[in-house]
Design a protein around this motif. Structure first.
Motif, mmCIF file in Angstrom:
data_model
loop_
_atom_site.group_PDB
_atom_site.id
_atom_site.type_symbol
_atom_site.label_atom_id
_atom_site.label_comp_id
_atom_site.label_asym_id
_atom_site.label_seq_id
_atom_site.Cartn_x
_atom_site.Cartn_y
_atom_site.Cartn_z
ATOM 1 N N GLY A 172 0.774 -1.227 0.000
ATOM 2 C CA GLY A 172 0.000 0.000 0.000
ATOM 3 C C GLY A 172 0.804 1.276 0.000
ATOM 4 O O GLY A 172 0.270 2.354 0.203
ATOM 5 N N MET A 173 2.128 1.166 -0.235
ATOM 6 C CA MET A 173 2.975 2.362 -0.220
ATOM 7 C C MET A 173 3.647 2.615 -1.563
ATOM 8 O O MET A 173 4.562 3.431 -1.666
ATOM 9 N N GLY A 174 3.215 1.873 -2.584
ATOM 10 C CA GLY A 174 3.835 2.042 -3.893
ATOM 11 C C GLY A 174 5.221 1.467 -3.960
ATOM 12 O O GLY A 174 5.989 1.793 -4.861
ATOM 13 N N ASP A 175 5.579 0.605 -2.999
ATOM 14 C CA ASP A 175 6.941 0.086 -2.951
ATOM 15 C C ASP A 175 7.238 -0.864 -4.096
ATOM 16 O O ASP A 175 8.386 -1.112 -4.429
ATOM 17 N N GLY A 176 6.180 -1.452 -4.696
ATOM 18 C CA GLY A 176 6.423 -2.302 -5.855
ATOM 19 C C GLY A 176 7.027 -1.501 -6.985
ATOM 20 O O GLY A 176 7.937 -1.950 -7.681
ATOM 21 N N ILE A 177 6.527 -0.276 -7.153
ATOM 22 C CA ILE A 177 7.080 0.609 -8.183
ATOM 23 C C ILE A 177 8.468 1.077 -7.778
ATOM 24 O O ILE A 177 9.393 1.140 -8.592
ATOM 25 N N GLN A 178 8.629 1.420 -6.502
ATOM 26 C CA GLN A 178 9.933 1.875 -6.028
ATOM 27 C C GLN A 178 10.996 0.809 -6.247
ATOM 28 O O GLN A 178 12.132 1.095 -6.609
ATOM 29 N N ALA A 179 10.625 -0.455 -6.015
ATOM 30 C CA ALA A 179 11.595 -1.543 -6.135
ATOM 31 C C ALA A 179 12.084 -1.710 -7.555
ATOM 32 O O ALA A 179 13.184 -2.217 -7.791
ATOM 33 N N ALA A 180 11.251 -1.300 -8.507
ATOM 34 C CA ALA A 180 11.639 -1.456 -9.911
ATOM 35 C C ALA A 180 12.633 -0.395 -10.347
ATOM 36 O O ALA A 180 13.264 -0.527 -11.389
ATOM 37 N N LYS A 181 12.783 0.655 -9.561
ATOM 38 C CA LYS A 181 13.677 1.739 -9.940
ATOM 39 C C LYS A 181 15.132 1.349 -9.729
ATOM 40 O O LYS A 181 15.450 0.468 -8.956
ATOM 41 N N ALA A 182 16.002 2.040 -10.423
ATOM 42 C CA ALA A 182 17.427 1.698 -10.399
ATOM 43 C C ALA A 182 17.976 1.702 -8.986
ATOM 44 O O ALA A 182 17.721 2.609 -8.208
ATOM 45 N N GLY A 183 18.736 0.667 -8.659
ATOM 46 C CA GLY A 183 19.424 0.615 -7.378
ATOM 47 C C GLY A 183 18.830 -0.368 -6.401
ATOM 48 O O GLY A 183 19.539 -1.169 -5.823
ATOM 49 N N ILE A 184 17.510 -0.329 -6.201
ATOM 50 C CA ILE A 184 16.896 -1.124 -5.149
ATOM 51 C C ILE A 184 17.051 -2.616 -5.394
ATOM 52 O O ILE A 184 17.423 -3.375 -4.502
ATOM 53 N N LEU A 185 16.770 -3.065 -6.609
ATOM 54 C CA LEU A 185 16.869 -4.495 -6.892
ATOM 55 C C LEU A 185 18.302 -4.985 -6.868
ATOM 56 O O LEU A 185 18.554 -6.167 -6.676
ATOM 57 N N GLU A 186 19.245 -4.087 -7.081
ATOM 58 C CA GLU A 186 20.648 -4.483 -7.132
ATOM 59 C C GLU A 186 21.277 -4.625 -5.749
ATOM 60 O O GLU A 186 22.260 -5.352 -5.596
ATOM 61 N N ILE A 187 20.741 -3.931 -4.742
ATOM 62 C CA ILE A 187 21.439 -3.918 -3.449
ATOM 63 C C ILE A 187 20.916 -4.941 -2.463
ATOM 64 O O ILE A 187 21.590 -5.252 -1.494
ATOM 65 N N GLY A 188 19.706 -5.460 -2.657
ATOM 66 C CA GLY A 188 19.109 -6.330 -1.661
ATOM 67 C C GLY A 188 19.687 -7.738 -1.658
ATOM 68 O O GLY A 188 19.758 -8.387 -2.697
ATOM 69 N N ASP A 189 20.089 -8.212 -0.484
ATOM 70 C CA ASP A 189 20.460 -9.614 -0.300
ATOM 71 C C ASP A 189 19.305 -10.381 0.330
ATOM 72 O O ASP A 189 19.165 -11.586 0.132
ATOM 73 N N VAL A 190 18.501 -9.660 1.095
ATOM 74 C CA VAL A 190 17.287 -10.206 1.695
ATOM 75 C C VAL A 190 16.210 -9.130 1.574
ATOM 76 O O VAL A 190 16.459 -7.962 1.866
ATOM 77 N N TYR A 191 15.014 -9.529 1.125
ATOM 78 C CA TYR A 191 13.897 -8.591 1.018
ATOM 79 C C TYR A 191 12.846 -8.941 2.062
ATOM 80 O O TYR A 191 12.526 -10.116 2.261
ATOM 81 N N VAL A 192 12.348 -7.906 2.719
ATOM 82 C CA VAL A 192 11.355 -8.090 3.772
ATOM 83 C C VAL A 192 10.115 -7.276 3.429
ATOM 84 O O VAL A 192 10.202 -6.054 3.236
ATOM 85 N N VAL A 193 8.978 -7.958 3.327
ATOM 86 C CA VAL A 193 7.698 -7.267 3.172
ATOM 87 C C VAL A 193 7.101 -7.158 4.572
ATOM 88 O O VAL A 193 6.549 -8.127 5.107
ATOM 89 N N ASN A 194 7.257 -5.987 5.168
ATOM 90 C CA ASN A 194 6.769 -5.773 6.525
ATOM 91 C C ASN A 194 5.298 -5.363 6.502
ATOM 92 O O ASN A 194 4.745 -5.071 5.446
ATOM 93 N N LYS A 195 4.673 -5.371 7.662
ATOM 94 C CA LYS A 195 3.251 -5.057 7.802
ATOM 95 C C LYS A 195 2.429 -6.017 6.939
ATOM 96 O O LYS A 195 1.477 -5.617 6.247
ATOM 97 N N ALA A 196 2.830 -7.300 7.005
ATOM 98 C CA ALA A 196 2.215 -8.316 6.159
ATOM 99 C C ALA A 196 0.785 -8.644 6.566
ATOM 100 O O ALA A 196 0.119 -9.433 5.882
ATOM 101 N N ASP A 197 0.307 -8.055 7.674
ATOM 102 C CA ASP A 197 -1.090 -8.259 8.063
ATOM 103 C C ASP A 197 -2.018 -7.311 7.311
ATOM 104 O O ASP A 197 -3.241 -7.388 7.468
ATOM 105 N N ARG A 198 -1.469 -6.456 6.497
ATOM 106 C CA ARG A 198 -2.277 -5.527 5.709
ATOM 107 C C ARG A 198 -2.678 -6.174 4.380
ATOM 108 O O ARG A 198 -2.004 -7.068 3.876
#
Length: 319
Positions: A172-198
């Motif tokens: 609900g924060m547009g993070d799917g779009i943010q993740a597609a932007k340059a840099g984010i996908l390249e730096i993550g070794d572990v991805y955490v989707v927090n507030k998973a009860d939403r």
């Protein structure tokens, strides 16, 4: 005022928070004794596991960091936390003070938490973060958690300072779009989707998994970043995050990646110190006749700025 550096380091090794605080303050203040501090810490550092946490504001970085501290403390680990905040426009100090959100650990002698201001430094970290990490490492921390400012997709410097980088997202924060932007996908070794009860948490995880699948090709032995769903406020999924971190650490050790990352981190630190020292020397040349003479030659067309800069550097370094 000079301080007894060996005594401070010895006290820091004993777990005295005031000594650790004094050492980090010497780092942040670029004290003349900083070289002595780093020399004293050199044989003691190199044992801590550095985990970086980044993500957009509001994804729960501080809550997740606090939950990870609890998990590591249960495992008997000594934990250091660097919470990097934006700078106050008035005092230059840390603006948010994430220590407030980790107050439950304030009385634990096995936890040291420090807020650091970026002081205008871009990339999501404070300029003194590498040396502060070295202080916590030398002070005997087993795990160091570094929480970045997280003001956007440009805050990816943590990848060069951490052994493992954790990227947090929330539905609900547009993070799917943010993740597609340059840099984010390249730096993550572990991805955490927090507030998973939403609502939308599963969709966010699926979208992220799809984007990771579209990334660079990975061989069978390459690390594929896992996606872990958590509700950090209730400590749900935190054990799974710790498990993912330990698996990544084991993979890095097995494939020589951990040593390579730490060597690259040290090289970057050396380069930064050298460039800063050189910039300081150049900055003091305002009234220097050498700089003025070169400037006049550039204006006259006798030379170009690049050749003039090469000549100035040659004069400054003696090479």
């Amino acid at each position: 005022m000079t301080v007894d550096v060996p005594q401070l380091v010895a006290q820091a090794r004993e777990g005295r928070p005031r000594a650790v605080a004094r050492l980090i303050s010497l780092v942040e203040g670029a004290s003349p004794q900083l070289r002595e501090v780093m020399a004293a810490l050199a044989p003691l550092a190199g044992n801590a596991y550095v985990v970086g946490l980044t993500g957009s504001p509001g994804v729960g970085k501080s809550t997740s960091t606090s939950a990870l501290v609890t998990a590591y403390r249960k495992a008997g680990k000594r934990v250091g936390v660097l919470a990097v905040d934006p700078s106050s426009p008035f005092s230059g100090g840390a603006l948010l003070g994430d220590r407030v959100r980790m107050s439950e650990h304030s009385s634990d002698p096995g936890v040291y938490i420090r807020s650091m201001a970026t002081r205008g430094h871009l990339g999501g970290l404070a300029w003194a973060a590498p040396q502060a990490i070295r202080v916590l490492d030398g002070a005997g921390c087993d795990v160091i958690l570094v929480e970045t400012v997280g003001v956007g997709q440009s805050e990816v410097e943590i990848a060069s300072q951490a052994d493992t980088s954790v990227v947090l997202l929330a539905p609900g924060m547009g993070d799917g779009i943010q993740a597609a932007k340059a840099g984010i996908l390249e730096i993550g070794d572990v991805y955490v989707v927090n507030k998973a009860d939403r609502d939308g948490a599963d969709a966010t995880a699926r979208e992220l998994n799809h984007m990771l699948g579209l990334g660079e090709a990975r061989g069978p032995a390459d690390w594929r970043p896992p996606i872990v769903k958590t509700v950090a406020a209730r400590a749900q999924g935190i054990d799974e995050v710790v498990e993912a971190l330990e698996k990544h650490r084991a993979w890095m050790e097995e494939h020589g990646v951990l040593a390579a990352r730490r060597a690259a981190r040290a090289a970057h630190e050396i380069e930064t110190i050298a460039v800063t020292a050189l910039r300081s020397r150049i900055g003091g040349l305002g009234g220097d006749t050498r700089l003025g003479a070169l400037a006049e030659r550039v204006v006259a067309g006798a030379t170009d700025p690049y050749a003039a800069a090469d000549e100035l550097l040659s004069q400054l370094t003696g090479s």
